[in-house]
Enzyme design. Structure first.
Site, PDB file in Angstrom:
ATOM      1  N   GLU A   1      -7.913  -0.085 -21.540  1.00 43.30           N
ATOM      2  CA  GLU A   1      -7.107  -0.884 -22.475  1.00 43.30           C
ATOM      3  C   GLU A   1      -7.217  -2.385 -22.176  1.00 43.30           C
ATOM      4  O   GLU A   1      -7.265  -3.197 -23.097  1.00 43.30           O
ATOM      5  CB  GLU A   1      -5.659  -0.373 -22.477  1.00 43.30           C
ATOM      6  CG  GLU A   1      -5.603   1.063 -23.021  1.00 43.30           C
ATOM      7  CD  GLU A   1      -4.212   1.579 -23.316  1.00 43.30           C
ATOM      8  OE1 GLU A   1      -3.216   0.942 -22.925  1.00 43.30           O
ATOM      9  OE2 GLU A   1      -4.125   2.656 -23.952  1.00 43.30           O
TER      10      GLU A   1
ATOM     11  N   ARG B   1      -4.912  14.395   6.525  1.00 48.94           N
ATOM     12  CA  ARG B   1      -3.580  14.228   7.131  1.00 48.94           C
ATOM     13  C   ARG B   1      -2.966  15.608   7.327  1.00 48.94           C
ATOM     14  O   ARG B   1      -2.941  16.409   6.387  1.00 48.94           O
ATOM     15  CB  ARG B   1      -2.664  13.433   6.190  1.00 48.94           C
ATOM     16  CG  ARG B   1      -2.683  11.946   6.374  1.00 48.94           C
ATOM     17  CD  ARG B   1      -1.494  11.320   5.630  1.00 48.94           C
ATOM     18  NE  ARG B   1      -1.286   9.966   6.058  1.00 48.94           N
ATOM     19  CZ  ARG B   1      -1.890   8.906   5.504  1.00 48.94           C
ATOM     20  NH1 ARG B   1      -2.738   9.072   4.506  1.00 48.94           N
ATOM     21  NH2 ARG B   1      -1.641   7.691   5.962  1.00 48.94           N
TER      22      ARG B   1
ATOM     23  N   ARG C   1      -5.024   5.094  11.408  1.00 54.00           N
ATOM     24  CA  ARG C   1      -5.262   6.521  11.560  1.00 54.00           C
ATOM     25  C   ARG C   1      -5.887   6.896  12.907  1.00 54.00           C
ATOM     26  O   ARG C   1      -5.910   8.069  13.263  1.00 54.00           O
ATOM     27  CB  ARG C   1      -6.132   7.001  10.394  1.00 54.00           C
ATOM     28  CG  ARG C   1      -5.443   6.870   9.021  1.00 54.00           C
ATOM     29  CD  ARG C   1      -4.215   7.782   8.941  1.00 54.00           C
ATOM     30  NE  ARG C   1      -4.567   9.104   9.330  1.00 54.00           N
ATOM     31  CZ  ARG C   1      -5.166   9.992   8.539  1.00 54.00           C
ATOM     32  NH1 ARG C   1      -5.432   9.664   7.296  1.00 54.00           N
ATOM     33  NH2 ARG C   1      -5.479  11.201   8.973  1.00 54.00           N
TER      34      ARG C   1
ATOM     35  N   HIS D   1      -1.043   2.799 -23.959  1.00 49.39           N
ATOM     36  CA  HIS D   1      -0.506   3.080 -22.610  1.00 49.39           C
ATOM     37  C   HIS D   1       0.144   1.862 -21.961  1.00 49.39           C
ATOM     38  O   HIS D   1       1.221   1.965 -21.391  1.00 49.39           O
ATOM     39  CB  HIS D   1      -1.602   3.630 -21.688  1.00 49.39           C
ATOM     40  CG  HIS D   1      -2.155   4.937 -22.139  1.00 49.39           C
ATOM     41  ND1 HIS D   1      -3.257   5.030 -22.968  1.00 49.39           N
ATOM     42  CD2 HIS D   1      -1.756   6.207 -21.900  1.00 49.39           C
ATOM     43  CE1 HIS D   1      -3.515   6.301 -23.215  1.00 49.39           C
ATOM     44  NE2 HIS D   1      -2.614   7.043 -22.577  1.00 49.39           N
TER      45      HIS D   1
HETATM   46  N1  URA Z   1      -2.700   4.376   1.120  1.00 49.68           N
HETATM   47  C1  URA Z   1      -3.473   5.457   1.335  1.00 49.68           C
HETATM   48  O1  URA Z   1      -4.067   6.012   0.401  1.00 49.68           O
HETATM   49  N2  URA Z   1      -3.582   5.911   2.607  1.00 49.68           N
HETATM   50  C2  URA Z   1      -2.933   5.349   3.638  1.00 49.68           C
HETATM   51  O2  URA Z   1      -3.064   5.827   4.758  1.00 49.68           O
HETATM   52  C3  URA Z   1      -2.126   4.223   3.392  1.00 49.68           C
HETATM   53  C4  URA Z   1      -2.038   3.751   2.113  1.00 49.68           C
END
Ligand code: URA
Length: 263
Positions: free
Chosen positions: A87, A175, A230, A14
């Site tokens: 690997e 989200r 967030r 890979h």
């Molecule tokens: N990477 C993620 O998985 N989530 C985010 O909100 C930002 C970067």
């Protein structure tokens, strides 16, 4: 533990290179994005050189304070992380540092800062192929200690804590700005729960990294740059803040590799 090392010139399927090309490197720096490998190799150390580019795995060698260090992308998510680790382990890599991006879920953490993850919630599938669900996803104490010392030494704005490591960017990270806007019931309200439990951030690789490394006998740590906040929204912040976090990550990884190679 039985270990199946590769011979010097065996090209691993890979990642597409052999142990001979590592020039004795036992430490690897692992960004997710193949596009970040060359700039990281150039900024982290001296004499950067291209090794291979196969699928999501782009690999360069660089010398950090004279120590040969592999920089290899893992791609996004657990499955490609575990393939890469299998690997690299066969080629004698024994310590790894993930350099990723993340979204903070805590109000006191800001984009452009960095998070050193000491453990992860296992919201992924890959780690469950390596250890039962009751097994913890924890970083190496040694690698994490080196990252923290390096962060202090370069005065980086850093936080240490638990990641929520999700296989998905949208539903698993609760989200709603996705194509359908729907988050399955099992994930609705989960961000509030992780916040109450004191987890710091969402990302997509550390649980697979920590558990796979534990199963393979590799020491792993992770330092993530904060690119989403967030508590204020779901979007990724402007590139300027991403670049700021990356500069801190580079200084921290350089300092950590120097410390780990002397230990
Ligand atoms: N990477 C993620 O998985 N989530 C985010 O909100 C930002 C970067």
């Amino acid at each position: 533990m039985e270990k199946h090392y590769a011979s010097e010139n065996e090209v691993l399927y890979h990642v597409g290179f052999s142990k001979a090309e590592l020039k004795g490197a036992t430490i690897a720096v692992l960004p997710g994005d193949p596009g970040r490998v060359e700039p990281l190799a150039r900024q982290l150390g001296a004499k950067p050189s291209f090794i291979a580019c196969h699928r999501e795995y782009t690999s360069w060698l660089t010398y950090i304070a004279g120590v040969p260090t592999l920089v290899c992308s893992t791609g996004m998510g657990g499955p490609s992380v575990a393939i890469c680790l299998e690997e690299l382990a066969r080629m004698g890599i024994s310590q790894v540092i993930r350099v990723g991006t993340t979204g903070t879920i805590q109000q006191h953490i800001n984009p452009g800062e960095v998070i050193i993850n000491k453990a992860s919630v296992r919201l992924d599938g890959t780690s469950h192929h390596y250890a039962p669900a009751s097994f913890p996803a924890v970083a190496s104490f040694t690698v994490t200690g080196a990252l923290i010392e390096a962060a202090k030494a370069c005065a980086a704005p850093y936080h240490v804590g638990i990641a929520v490591s999700s296989d998905t960017f949208w539903p698993g990270q609760e989200r709603y700005d996705s194509f359908t806007g729907y988050v399955p019931l099992a994930f609705q309200g989960t961000m509030a729960e992780w916040q109450r439990l004191g987890a710091l951030n969402y990302e997509m690789e550390t649980s697979a990294l920590f558990v796979t490394c534990q199963a393979l006998g590799i020491k792993a740590g992770a330092v993530c740059g904060v690119v989403a906040k967030r508590t204020e929204g779901e979007a990724i912040v402007p590139k300027k803040l991403y670049d700021q976090a990356l500069q801190y990550q580079i200084a921290i990884v350089r300092g950590a590799v120097e410390r780990l190679s002397k230990a």
